[in-house]
Design an enzyme around this catalytic site. Sequence first.
Site, PDB file in Angstrom:
ATOM      1  N   LYS A  87      -6.186  -5.688  13.886  1.00 27.00           N
ATOM      2  CA  LYS A  87      -4.949  -5.028  14.319  1.00 27.00           C
ATOM      3  C   LYS A  87      -4.367  -5.703  15.565  1.00 27.00           C
ATOM      4  O   LYS A  87      -3.153  -5.852  15.701  1.00 27.00           O
ATOM      5  CB  LYS A  87      -5.209  -3.538  14.559  1.00 27.00           C
ATOM      6  CG  LYS A  87      -5.563  -2.772  13.283  1.00 27.00           C
ATOM      7  CD  LYS A  87      -4.424  -2.837  12.269  1.00 27.00           C
ATOM      8  CE  LYS A  87      -4.661  -1.975  11.053  1.00 27.00           C
ATOM      9  NZ  LYS A  87      -3.538  -1.989  10.099  1.00 27.00           N
ATOM     10  N   ASN A 138       1.720  -2.473   5.576  1.00 30.94           N
ATOM     11  CA  ASN A 138       0.996  -1.215   5.799  1.00 30.94           C
ATOM     12  C   ASN A 138      -0.418  -1.209   5.224  1.00 30.94           C
ATOM     13  O   ASN A 138      -1.320  -0.633   5.823  1.00 30.94           O
ATOM     14  CB  ASN A 138       1.844  -0.086   5.171  1.00 30.94           C
ATOM     15  CG  ASN A 138       1.044   1.175   4.957  1.00 30.94           C
ATOM     16  OD1 ASN A 138       0.690   1.854   5.910  1.00 30.94           O
ATOM     17  ND2 ASN A 138       0.739   1.477   3.705  1.00 30.94           N
ATOM     18  N   SER A 198       0.952   3.647  -2.275  1.00 26.86           N
ATOM     19  CA  SER A 198       0.507   4.662  -3.246  1.00 26.86           C
ATOM     20  C   SER A 198      -0.015   5.928  -2.593  1.00 26.86           C
ATOM     21  O   SER A 198       0.032   7.009  -3.180  1.00 26.86           O
ATOM     22  CB  SER A 198      -0.588   4.083  -4.152  1.00 26.86           C
ATOM     23  OG  SER A 198      -1.728   3.724  -3.385  1.00 26.86           O
ATOM     24  N   ARG A 199      -0.545   5.787  -1.379  1.00 24.11           N
ATOM     25  CA  ARG A 199      -1.173   6.936  -0.698  1.00 24.11           C
ATOM     26  C   ARG A 199      -0.838   6.877   0.784  1.00 24.11           C
ATOM     27  O   ARG A 199      -0.323   5.875   1.262  1.00 24.11           O
ATOM     28  CB  ARG A 199      -2.705   6.860  -0.835  1.00 24.11           C
ATOM     29  CG  ARG A 199      -3.223   6.989  -2.229  1.00 24.11           C
ATOM     30  CD  ARG A 199      -4.750   7.038  -2.240  1.00 24.11           C
ATOM     31  NE  ARG A 199      -5.372   5.735  -2.067  1.00 24.11           N
ATOM     32  CZ  ARG A 199      -6.061   5.360  -0.990  1.00 24.11           C
ATOM     33  NH1 ARG A 199      -6.204   6.186   0.021  1.00 24.11           N
ATOM     34  NH2 ARG A 199      -6.598   4.159  -0.917  1.00 24.11           N
ATOM     35  N   GLY A 218       0.817  -1.232   0.000  1.00 28.10           N
ATOM     36  CA  GLY A 218       0.000   0.000   0.000  1.00 28.10           C
ATOM     37  C   GLY A 218       0.837   1.263   0.000  1.00 28.10           C
ATOM     38  O   GLY A 218       0.619   2.146   0.828  1.00 28.10           O
ATOM     39  N   ALA A 242      -9.997  -6.031  15.810  1.00 28.49           N
ATOM     40  CA  ALA A 242      -9.626  -7.443  15.900  1.00 28.49           C
ATOM     41  C   ALA A 242      -8.468  -7.756  14.959  1.00 28.49           C
ATOM     42  O   ALA A 242      -7.520  -8.463  15.326  1.00 28.49           O
ATOM     43  CB  ALA A 242     -10.834  -8.329  15.573  1.00 28.49           C
ATOM     44  N   SER A 287      -2.480  -0.449  15.239  1.00 30.70           N
ATOM     45  CA  SER A 287      -3.284   0.748  15.507  1.00 30.70           C
ATOM     46  C   SER A 287      -3.537   0.851  17.011  1.00 30.70           C
ATOM     47  O   SER A 287      -3.538  -0.166  17.717  1.00 30.70           O
ATOM     48  CB  SER A 287      -4.628   0.633  14.780  1.00 30.70           C
ATOM     49  OG  SER A 287      -5.535   1.597  15.266  1.00 30.70           O
ATOM     50  N   TYR A 342     -12.121  -4.101  12.640  1.00 31.55           N
ATOM     51  CA  TYR A 342     -10.814  -3.469  12.378  1.00 31.55           C
ATOM     52  C   TYR A 342      -9.883  -3.692  13.569  1.00 31.55           C
ATOM     53  O   TYR A 342      -8.726  -4.099  13.405  1.00 31.55           O
ATOM     54  CB  TYR A 342     -11.035  -1.975  12.123  1.00 31.55           C
ATOM     55  CG  TYR A 342      -9.776  -1.160  11.936  1.00 31.55           C
ATOM     56  CD1 TYR A 342      -9.067  -1.190  10.731  1.00 31.55           C
ATOM     57  CD2 TYR A 342      -9.282  -0.347  12.962  1.00 31.55           C
ATOM     58  CE1 TYR A 342      -7.915  -0.430  10.559  1.00 31.55           C
ATOM     59  CE2 TYR A 342      -8.127   0.410  12.800  1.00 31.55           C
ATOM     60  CZ  TYR A 342      -7.447   0.373  11.596  1.00 31.55           C
ATOM     61  OH  TYR A 342      -6.296   1.118  11.428  1.00 31.55           O
TER      62      TYR A 342
HETATM   63  N1  LIG Z   1      -4.727   7.084   9.276  1.00 31.62           N
HETATM   64  C1  LIG Z   1      -4.817   6.813  10.564  1.00 31.62           C
HETATM   65  O1  LIG Z   1      -5.259   7.648  11.366  1.00 31.62           O
HETATM   66  C2  LIG Z   1      -4.359   5.471  11.087  1.00 31.62           C
HETATM   67  C3  LIG Z   1      -4.392   5.244  12.468  1.00 31.62           C
HETATM   68  C4  LIG Z   1      -3.944   4.035  12.972  1.00 31.62           C
HETATM   69  C5  LIG Z   1      -3.453   3.070  12.106  1.00 31.62           C
HETATM   70  N2  LIG Z   1      -3.443   3.310  10.770  1.00 31.62           N
HETATM   71  C6  LIG Z   1      -2.888   2.265   9.905  1.00 31.62           C
HETATM   72  O2  LIG Z   1      -1.835   2.838   9.139  1.00 31.62           O
HETATM   73  C7  LIG Z   1      -1.741   2.160   7.877  1.00 31.62           C
HETATM   74  C8  LIG Z   1      -1.767   3.179   6.759  1.00 31.62           C
HETATM   75  O3  LIG Z   1      -2.998   3.885   6.821  1.00 31.62           O
HETATM   76  P1  LIG Z   1      -3.270   5.164   5.912  1.00 31.62           P
HETATM   77  O4  LIG Z   1      -4.087   6.087   6.742  1.00 31.62           O
HETATM   78  O5  LIG Z   1      -2.021   5.650   5.273  1.00 31.62           O
HETATM   79  O6  LIG Z   1      -4.231   4.511   4.793  1.00 31.62           O
HETATM   80  P2  LIG Z   1      -4.682   5.103   3.371  1.00 31.62           P
HETATM   81  O7  LIG Z   1      -4.319   6.542   3.235  1.00 31.62           O
HETATM   82  O8  LIG Z   1      -6.116   4.715   3.199  1.00 31.62           O
HETATM   83  O9  LIG Z   1      -3.772   4.249   2.336  1.00 31.62           O
HETATM   84  C9  LIG Z   1      -3.926   2.861   2.256  1.00 31.62           C
HETATM   85  C10 LIG Z   1      -2.967   2.283   1.229  1.00 31.62           C
HETATM   86  O10 LIG Z   1      -3.251   0.876   1.119  1.00 31.62           O
HETATM   87  C11 LIG Z   1      -3.648   0.559  -0.224  1.00 31.62           C
HETATM   88  N3  LIG Z   1      -4.702  -0.447  -0.233  1.00 31.62           N
HETATM   89  C12 LIG Z   1      -5.944  -0.349   0.318  1.00 31.62           C
HETATM   90  N4  LIG Z   1      -6.650  -1.459   0.053  1.00 31.62           N
HETATM   91  C13 LIG Z   1      -5.835  -2.279  -0.678  1.00 31.62           C
HETATM   92  C14 LIG Z   1      -5.996  -3.566  -1.259  1.00 31.62           C
HETATM   93  N5  LIG Z   1      -7.144  -4.249  -1.188  1.00 31.62           N
HETATM   94  N6  LIG Z   1      -4.960  -4.091  -1.927  1.00 31.62           N
HETATM   95  C15 LIG Z   1      -3.787  -3.418  -2.048  1.00 31.62           C
HETATM   96  N7  LIG Z   1      -3.579  -2.202  -1.522  1.00 31.62           N
HETATM   97  C16 LIG Z   1      -4.602  -1.637  -0.841  1.00 31.62           C
HETATM   98  C17 LIG Z   1      -4.138   1.896  -0.807  1.00 31.62           C
HETATM   99  O11 LIG Z   1      -4.059   1.926  -2.240  1.00 31.62           O
HETATM  100  P3  LIG Z   1      -5.322   1.514  -3.181  1.00 31.62           P
HETATM  101  O12 LIG Z   1      -6.560   2.068  -2.536  1.00 31.62           O
HETATM  102  O13 LIG Z   1      -5.003   2.067  -4.526  1.00 31.62           O
HETATM  103  O14 LIG Z   1      -5.333   0.009  -3.213  1.00 31.62           O
HETATM  104  C18 LIG Z   1      -3.158   2.874  -0.174  1.00 31.62           C
HETATM  105  O15 LIG Z   1      -1.931   2.850  -0.859  1.00 31.62           O
HETATM  106  C19 LIG Z   1      -2.894   1.151   7.854  1.00 31.62           C
HETATM  107  O16 LIG Z   1      -2.413  -0.116   8.248  1.00 31.62           O
HETATM  108  C20 LIG Z   1      -3.861   1.701   8.887  1.00 31.62           C
HETATM  109  O17 LIG Z   1      -4.692   0.688   9.430  1.00 31.62           O
HETATM  110  C21 LIG Z   1      -3.880   4.473  10.236  1.00 31.62           C
END
Ligand SMILES: NC(=O)c1ccc[n+]([C@@H]2O[C@H](COP(=O)([O-])OP(=O)(O)OC[C@H]3O[C@@H](n4cnc5c(N)ncnc54)[C@H](OP(=O)(O)O)[C@@H]3O)[C@@H](O)[C@H]2O)c1
Length: 246
Positions: free
Chosen positions: A158, A89, A16-17, A14, A156, A141, A154
């Site tokens: 993590k 990730n 890309s974003r 993941g 569960a 998380s 979610y």
């Molecule tokens: N943001 C927060 O506040 C927060 C807090 C605690 C933990 N986290 C954890 O931190 C990590 C990163 O989160 P983030 O906020 O950066 O997420 P995000 O901005 O939604 O980015 C998620 C990344 O995963 C890819 N992805 C999603 N579904 C996918 C699939 N089925 N197959 C392949 N790639 C997939 C997305 O690309 P595509 O959609 O193009 O596939 C994107 O590159 C995650 O593990 C999340 O649970 C985030």
Amino acid sequence: MLDLAEDTVIVISGGSRGFGRGLAAEMLEDGFRVATFSRKESPFVRSALRDFPERFLWKPLDGTDGEGIRSFTRAVIQRFGRIDALINNAAIGTDGILTLMPEADIHTLVSLNLEAVILLTRACLKSMMEQGRGCIVNISSVNALRGHAGVSVYSATKAALDGLTRSLAREVGSLGIRVNSVAPGYFDSDMSHGLREDQKKRVIRRTPLGRMGTVSDMVGAIRFLISENAGFITGQTLVVDGGLTC
Ligand SMILES: NC(=O)c1ccc[n+]([C@@H]2O[C@H](COP(=O)([O-])OP(=O)(O)OC[C@H]3O[C@@H](n4cnc5c(N)ncnc54)[C@H](OP(=O)(O)O)[C@@H]3O)[C@@H](O)[C@H]2O)c1
């Protein structure tokens, strides 16, 4: 153990974003080789393919596709020769009250946030075992540590990652491979954009450091865990939440 030589190969699911993108960008700037996948190409992926053609590999892949994960890993080895570090990730944060949650959403959450992590880890471990060194970081998380209504599935997935971290650390420690989790608090990304303003204000109010996290807060934690400075740390969950859970 990683000494982060310039030819270090880092796999980030993941990339890309959001956090994955921030981490991939910094690792490329540092001179490392980065392999990642996501379902869709993003502007970042396009620019990295253009700017770092020798050191950046991206494949379009849905992480819930087990065979796709195996062929992605084969492509990384074919291109870069080995894998030094893996950052698990990619995840989705679908929320909902459990009794109202469609079964399909439950399956997708477990499939991507947990099963895909296990399969990708298994595929990458082979190369690390051959080298007798490596480093894995699972992105967990604060939801794994504290209960919050509306995110039980979610949470569960993590919490399961943290269990994976501890047991796998025992399994592969003697092979020179370290396994840790990073448990972020809320940080700014597409995933957290779903939070309402009043929810964000509540998080900030309850956070001793008085703000939401940033992608670079999370990148800093990963940099530490994959470096020599963390050479005696394995099987742990590093919470990066500004004190929210303390
Ligand atoms: N943001 C927060 O506040 C927060 C807090 C605690 C933990 N986290 C954890 O931190 C990590 C990163 O989160 P983030 O906020 O950066 O997420 P995000 O901005 O939604 O980015 C998620 C990344 O995963 C890819 N992805 C999603 N579904 C996918 C699939 N089925 N197959 C392949 N790639 C997939 C997305 O690309 P595509 O959609 O193009 O596939 C994107 O590159 C995650 O593990 C999340 O649970 C985030």
